[in-house]
Design a protein around this motif. Structure first.
Motif, mmCIF file in Angstrom:
data_model
loop_
_atom_site.group_PDB
_atom_site.id
_atom_site.type_symbol
_atom_site.label_atom_id
_atom_site.label_comp_id
_atom_site.label_asym_id
_atom_site.label_seq_id
_atom_site.Cartn_x
_atom_site.Cartn_y
_atom_site.Cartn_z
ATOM 1 N N LEU A 198 7.898 -3.427 -2.726
ATOM 2 C CA LEU A 198 8.731 -2.972 -1.624
ATOM 3 C C LEU A 198 7.912 -2.121 -0.669
ATOM 4 O O LEU A 198 6.962 -1.450 -1.077
ATOM 5 C CB LEU A 198 9.899 -2.120 -2.142
ATOM 6 N N THR A 199 8.328 -2.123 0.585
ATOM 7 C CA THR A 199 7.764 -1.188 1.547
ATOM 8 C C THR A 199 8.734 -0.021 1.719
ATOM 9 O O THR A 199 9.917 -0.115 1.371
ATOM 10 C CB THR A 199 7.527 -1.846 2.918
ATOM 11 N N ALA A 200 8.222 1.049 2.278
ATOM 12 C CA ALA A 200 9.092 2.194 2.552
ATOM 13 C C ALA A 200 10.244 1.802 3.459
ATOM 14 O O ALA A 200 11.400 2.199 3.246
ATOM 15 C CB ALA A 200 8.269 3.322 3.176
ATOM 16 N N GLU A 201 9.954 1.002 4.483
ATOM 17 C CA GLU A 201 10.994 0.611 5.433
ATOM 18 C C GLU A 201 12.096 -0.188 4.762
ATOM 19 O O GLU A 201 13.287 -0.017 5.076
ATOM 20 C CB GLU A 201 10.393 -0.203 6.586
ATOM 21 N N GLN A 202 11.750 -1.054 3.826
ATOM 22 C CA GLN A 202 12.772 -1.820 3.122
ATOM 23 C C GLN A 202 13.735 -0.899 2.382
ATOM 24 O O GLN A 202 14.943 -1.131 2.366
ATOM 25 C CB GLN A 202 12.119 -2.788 2.128
ATOM 26 N N VAL A 203 13.200 0.130 1.755
ATOM 27 C CA VAL A 203 14.055 1.078 1.039
ATOM 28 C C VAL A 203 14.896 1.881 2.028
ATOM 29 O O VAL A 203 16.122 1.991 1.875
ATOM 30 C CB VAL A 203 13.202 2.026 0.166
ATOM 31 N N LEU A 204 14.261 2.438 3.037
ATOM 32 C CA LEU A 204 14.945 3.351 3.944
ATOM 33 C C LEU A 204 15.954 2.667 4.852
ATOM 34 O O LEU A 204 16.901 3.294 5.331
ATOM 35 C CB LEU A 204 13.908 4.107 4.778
ATOM 36 N N ARG A 205 15.765 1.375 5.074
ATOM 37 C CA ARG A 205 16.734 0.623 5.892
ATOM 38 C C ARG A 205 17.602 -0.275 5.024
ATOM 39 O O ARG A 205 18.318 -1.146 5.508
ATOM 40 C CB ARG A 205 16.002 -0.216 6.941
ATOM 41 N N ALA A 206 17.557 -0.037 3.690
ATOM 42 C CA ALA A 206 18.380 -0.782 2.735
ATOM 43 C C ALA A 206 18.191 -2.280 2.872
ATOM 44 O O ALA A 206 19.143 -3.068 2.789
ATOM 45 C CB ALA A 206 19.854 -0.412 2.886
ATOM 46 N N GLY A 207 16.923 -2.691 3.072
ATOM 47 C CA GLY A 207 16.612 -4.116 3.104
ATOM 48 C C GLY A 207 16.968 -4.834 4.374
ATOM 49 O O GLY A 207 16.832 -6.058 4.466
ATOM 50 N N ARG A 208 17.421 -4.117 5.401
ATOM 51 C CA ARG A 208 17.823 -4.774 6.655
ATOM 52 C C ARG A 208 16.620 -5.359 7.378
ATOM 53 O O ARG A 208 15.549 -4.792 7.371
ATOM 54 C CB ARG A 208 18.532 -3.768 7.562
#
Length: 208
Positions: A198-208
């Motif tokens: 996972l990337t940080a962005e995937q986590v922080l944007r809930a996969g959007r």
């Protein structure tokens, strides 16, 4: 009584039993040093927590360990009478539950050894996530702690200047947390779940 979102509810300090009697049935509150805090479970907050849970459940199933994910159960450290944390996400070791005296009757943990991983999704009471919980989760011996600050609320020492959505991963080393910060398309590194892709962005944007 007026409740300030993300802030302590102004009233006399409560001990754990008083907190449980007043708020035990509502999972949006936790107790820190006698103060009751509203955890502010907004929609996006819950999406981020749910995304973390979904990805971690896949890892637990793949590893085949006797762990499960507990969402918003109470963590009441046995040496703290006026504190009961309610992590957004906690990974519990089922083998340790025989030592938990309250577990058979209530979703309450008292021992750090029962928990292998916690995650907090930041809301306006961000100081607790970055300060108090970093200290206490380390003392409890919880191996890994994530702070998912998607709304950029933490201080600049935590999320940079200008402020950026940041995932802080705290790894326990010799009784203290070593903290790595991940942002944007950076791949995260988890010692508890090393196969997470996972990337940080995937986590922080809930996969959007």
């Amino acid at each position: 009584m007026t409740i300030a979102i993300g802030q302590p509810i102004q009233q006399k300090p409560l001990n754990f039993d008083e907190f449980l009697a007043c708020y035990g049935g509502d999972n949006r509150y936790e107790l820190i040093d006698g103060e009751v805090f509203d955890l502010e479970p907004t929609g996006q907050h819950e999406e981020v927590a749910a995304f973390i849970i979904a990805k971690i459940c896949v890892q637990i199933d793949g590893i085949g360990l006797p762990w499960f994910v507990l969402q918003r159960g109470l963590l009441r450290p046995s040496n703290m009478d006026m504190t009961a944390f309610r992590p957004d996400v906690a990974v519990v070791d089922r083998n340790e539950l025989t030592k938990e005296l309250l577990w058979s009757d209530q979703s309450i943990l008292t021992l750090g050894n029962s928990i292998k991983f916690v995650a907090e999704v930041v809301s306006s009471n961000w100081q607790n996530d970055y300060a108090r919980k970093v200290e206490d989760y380390a003392v409890l011996g919880i191996p890994e702690y994530w702070i998912a600050d998607y709304p950029r609320l933490g201080g600049t020492q935590h999320i940079g200047k200008p402020k950026q959505p940041t995932l802080s991963i705290c790894t326990l080393v010799n009784g203290e947390y070593e903290i790595q910060q991940f942002r944007g398309n950076q791949s995260i590194l988890s010692l508890t779940f090393p196969d997470l892709k996972l990337t940080a962005e995937q986590v922080l944007r809930a996969g959007r």
